[in-house]
Enzyme design. Structure first.
Site, PDB file in Angstrom:
ATOM      1  N   ASN A  99       0.799  -1.229   0.000  1.00 19.13           N
ATOM      2  CA  ASN A  99       0.000   0.000   0.000  1.00 19.13           C
ATOM      3  C   ASN A  99       0.830   1.277   0.000  1.00 19.13           C
ATOM      4  O   ASN A  99       0.323   2.348  -0.339  1.00 19.13           O
ATOM      5  CB  ASN A  99      -0.913  -0.066   1.249  1.00 19.13           C
ATOM      6  CG  ASN A  99      -1.417   1.274   1.685  1.00 19.13           C
ATOM      7  OD1 ASN A  99      -2.380   1.792   1.123  1.00 19.13           O
ATOM      8  ND2 ASN A  99      -0.775   1.865   2.693  1.00 19.13           N
ATOM      9  N   TYR A 112       2.077  10.393 -11.441  1.00 24.23           N
ATOM     10  CA  TYR A 112       1.405   9.558 -10.428  1.00 24.23           C
ATOM     11  C   TYR A 112       0.346   8.691 -11.095  1.00 24.23           C
ATOM     12  O   TYR A 112       0.249   7.482 -10.841  1.00 24.23           O
ATOM     13  CB  TYR A 112       0.789  10.481  -9.380  1.00 24.23           C
ATOM     14  CG  TYR A 112       0.001   9.821  -8.274  1.00 24.23           C
ATOM     15  CD1 TYR A 112       0.627   9.290  -7.152  1.00 24.23           C
ATOM     16  CD2 TYR A 112      -1.396   9.764  -8.333  1.00 24.23           C
ATOM     17  CE1 TYR A 112      -0.107   8.711  -6.116  1.00 24.23           C
ATOM     18  CE2 TYR A 112      -2.132   9.196  -7.303  1.00 24.23           C
ATOM     19  CZ  TYR A 112      -1.482   8.675  -6.196  1.00 24.23           C
ATOM     20  OH  TYR A 112      -2.207   8.113  -5.179  1.00 24.23           O
ATOM     21  N   LYS A 123       0.078   4.629 -11.279  1.00 24.96           N
ATOM     22  CA  LYS A 123      -1.072   3.876 -10.742  1.00 24.96           C
ATOM     23  C   LYS A 123      -1.751   3.047 -11.842  1.00 24.96           C
ATOM     24  O   LYS A 123      -2.215   1.943 -11.586  1.00 24.96           O
ATOM     25  CB  LYS A 123      -2.050   4.839 -10.062  1.00 24.96           C
ATOM     26  CG  LYS A 123      -1.489   5.525  -8.810  1.00 24.96           C
ATOM     27  CD  LYS A 123      -1.159   4.534  -7.694  1.00 24.96           C
ATOM     28  CE  LYS A 123      -0.844   5.221  -6.375  1.00 24.96           C
ATOM     29  NZ  LYS A 123      -0.542   4.263  -5.282  1.00 24.96           N
ATOM     30  N   THR A 126      -6.281  11.509   4.471  1.00 25.45           N
ATOM     31  CA  THR A 126      -5.077  10.952   5.106  1.00 25.45           C
ATOM     32  C   THR A 126      -3.981  12.022   5.131  1.00 25.45           C
ATOM     33  O   THR A 126      -4.096  13.058   4.464  1.00 25.45           O
ATOM     34  CB  THR A 126      -4.528   9.740   4.326  1.00 25.45           C
ATOM     35  OG1 THR A 126      -3.923  10.219   3.118  1.00 25.45           O
ATOM     36  CG2 THR A 126      -5.596   8.718   4.006  1.00 25.45           C
TER      37      THR A 126
HETATM   38  N1  NAD Z   1      -5.151   9.697   0.185  1.00 23.21           N
HETATM   39  C1  NAD Z   1      -5.706   9.590  -1.009  1.00 23.21           C
HETATM   40  O1  NAD Z   1      -6.530  10.438  -1.428  1.00 23.21           O
HETATM   41  C2  NAD Z   1      -5.368   8.405  -1.891  1.00 23.21           C
HETATM   42  C3  NAD Z   1      -6.200   8.129  -2.984  1.00 23.21           C
HETATM   43  C4  NAD Z   1      -5.913   7.046  -3.793  1.00 23.21           C
HETATM   44  C5  NAD Z   1      -4.805   6.251  -3.531  1.00 23.21           C
HETATM   45  N2  NAD Z   1      -4.005   6.551  -2.468  1.00 23.21           N
HETATM   46  C6  NAD Z   1      -2.871   5.669  -2.237  1.00 23.21           C
HETATM   47  O2  NAD Z   1      -3.029   5.054  -0.983  1.00 23.21           O
HETATM   48  C7  NAD Z   1      -1.752   4.643  -0.491  1.00 23.21           C
HETATM   49  C8  NAD Z   1      -1.596   5.093   0.945  1.00 23.21           C
HETATM   50  O3  NAD Z   1      -1.643   6.508   0.938  1.00 23.21           O
HETATM   51  P1  NAD Z   1      -2.188   7.363   2.170  1.00 23.21           P
HETATM   52  O4  NAD Z   1      -3.225   8.270   1.623  1.00 23.21           O
HETATM   53  O5  NAD Z   1      -2.497   6.494   3.323  1.00 23.21           O
HETATM   54  O6  NAD Z   1      -0.882   8.264   2.413  1.00 23.21           O
HETATM   55  P2  NAD Z   1       0.059   8.499   3.665  1.00 23.21           P
HETATM   56  O7  NAD Z   1       1.043   9.525   3.207  1.00 23.21           O
HETATM   57  O8  NAD Z   1      -0.734   8.749   4.895  1.00 23.21           O
HETATM   58  O9  NAD Z   1       0.806   7.090   3.845  1.00 23.21           O
HETATM   59  C9  NAD Z   1       1.748   6.632   2.908  1.00 23.21           C
HETATM   60  C10 NAD Z   1       2.816   5.886   3.659  1.00 23.21           C
HETATM   61  O10 NAD Z   1       3.747   5.349   2.696  1.00 23.21           O
HETATM   62  C11 NAD Z   1       5.048   5.523   3.213  1.00 23.21           C
HETATM   63  N3  NAD Z   1       6.018   5.550   2.133  1.00 23.21           N
HETATM   64  C12 NAD Z   1       6.204   6.510   1.187  1.00 23.21           C
HETATM   65  N4  NAD Z   1       7.233   6.192   0.390  1.00 23.21           N
HETATM   66  C13 NAD Z   1       7.708   4.997   0.836  1.00 23.21           C
HETATM   67  C14 NAD Z   1       8.769   4.161   0.423  1.00 23.21           C
HETATM   68  N5  NAD Z   1       9.579   4.495  -0.610  1.00 23.21           N
HETATM   69  N6  NAD Z   1       8.977   2.995   1.078  1.00 23.21           N
HETATM   70  C15 NAD Z   1       8.178   2.667   2.136  1.00 23.21           C
HETATM   71  N7  NAD Z   1       7.170   3.423   2.581  1.00 23.21           N
HETATM   72  C16 NAD Z   1       6.947   4.586   1.941  1.00 23.21           C
HETATM   73  C17 NAD Z   1       5.000   6.849   3.954  1.00 23.21           C
HETATM   74  O11 NAD Z   1       6.075   6.963   4.895  1.00 23.21           O
HETATM   75  C18 NAD Z   1       3.631   6.774   4.617  1.00 23.21           C
HETATM   76  O12 NAD Z   1       3.681   6.215   5.906  1.00 23.21           O
HETATM   77  C19 NAD Z   1      -0.721   5.235  -1.456  1.00 23.21           C
HETATM   78  O13 NAD Z   1      -0.315   4.221  -2.361  1.00 23.21           O
HETATM   79  C20 NAD Z   1      -1.496   6.310  -2.175  1.00 23.21           C
HETATM   80  O14 NAD Z   1      -0.958   6.584  -3.450  1.00 23.21           O
HETATM   81  C21 NAD Z   1      -4.266   7.587  -1.642  1.00 23.21           C
END
Ligand code: NAD
Length: 255
Positions: free
Chosen positions: A87, A151, A155, A186
């Site tokens: 994730n 991005y 994805k 988040t």
């Molecule tokens: N928040 C949104 O609106 C949203 C929407 C669609 C998809 N996403 C996806 O959901 C996933 C989680 O995102 P979130 O919203 O919880 O964000 P977040 O920033 O709260 O959490 C992301 C986590 O990934 C970790 N991370 C980043 N780069 C890393 C690396 N190279 N190695 C290991 N860990 C790493 C960060 O330290 C963080 O703890 C991501 O893949 C994001 O792209 C988020």
């Protein structure tokens, strides 16, 4: 109810947002959870929040060897791996085509697409019979995102990767699916994490509204559960109908 009693679950990006919510919920449902993140202190804080039976692991998903070391740590610590929620991801300072440069494009691809590939490669050899992999893509993985094309490209790549890996996991008796969340509240978008609540108390998200990290986590748990045994190779959109009802705004394209 302990849906994952006796199971071992790995959650990347587990220090924050969706990953944190999933790590806590897997643990509440009985799993032994490995919380993996680039932010080790954050992963350790989530382990402390879980309060026992969980482990923090440092990983940089962009680095293949780091992913292998992460999976080695799971096997050394728990002897098996039933569930991998891959994730972790990075959005960056969104830049459209006019300003995104090669370095930022490479970084977004390296973390989001290659990072997910690295994780899939590392878990496939050891995933348990009956296991499940859930990978976080995005709604931006099924439609274009003009504010952040790198991005979105990463994805979209994740969705193709997941579909292409179904057979390799089926040979191990395991499934792999992607989730494609719409907007989620988040830290990725500057919103602080909130307390985890009983899933039955989650509010319905208004049409085209923002979901919570836990809304997404609950779908990841379901996809990882035997109840989703007929679901394989899918890119599951969860977006309060954002993509299915969005009315496009007509912009002038000139000249
Ligand atoms: N928040 C949104 O609106 C949203 C929407 C669609 C998809 N996403 C996806 O959901 C996933 C989680 O995102 P979130 O919203 O919880 O964000 P977040 O920033 O709260 O959490 C992301 C986590 O990934 C970790 N991370 C980043 N780069 C890393 C690396 N190279 N190695 C290991 N860990 C790493 C960060 O330290 C963080 O703890 C991501 O893949 C994001 O792209 C988020």
């Amino acid at each position: 109810m302990a849906r994952f009693a006796g199971k071992v679950a790995l959650v990347t990006g587990g220090a924050s947002g969706i990953g944190r919510a999933a790590a806590i919920r897997f643990a509440q449902e009985g799993a032994t959870v490995f919380v993996a993140d680039l932010n080790l202190a954050g992963a350790e804080a989530v382990v402390a929040e879980i309060g026992g039976g969980a482990h923090a692991v440092a990983v940089d998903i962009a680095d293949a060897a780091s992913n292998r070391a992460m999976v080695d740590a799971v096997i050394a610590g728990a002897g098996r791996l039933d569930i991998a929620f891959l994730n972790a991801g990075y959005y960056g300072a969104a830049q459209g085509l006019d300003t995104v440069d090669e370095a930022l494009f490479d970084r977004l691809i390296a973390i989001n697409l290659k990072g997910t590939f690295n994780g899939i490669k590392a878990v496939q050899p050891v995933i348990a019979q009956g296991g499940a992999v859930v990978v976080t893509a995005s709604a931006a993985g099924v439609i274009g995102h003009p504010d952040n094309p790198a991005y979105s490209a990463a994805k979209h790549g994740i969705v193709g990767l997941v579909k292409s890996c179904v057979t390799a996991f089926a040979e191990k008796g395991a499934r792999i699916n992607a989730i494609c969340p719409g907007g989620v509240l988040t830290p990725l978008i500057g919103v602080a994490d909130v307390a985890i609540i009983p899933p039955g108390d989650l509010a319905r998200v208004p049409l085209r509204g923002m979901g919570s990290a836990q809304h997404v986590a609950e779908v990841a748990l379901w996809l990882a559960s035997p109840e989703a045994g007929f679901v394989n190779g899918q890119a599951q959109v969860l977006d309060a109908a954002l993509l299915s009802t969005f009315a496009p705004v007509m912009l002038p394209v000139g000249p």
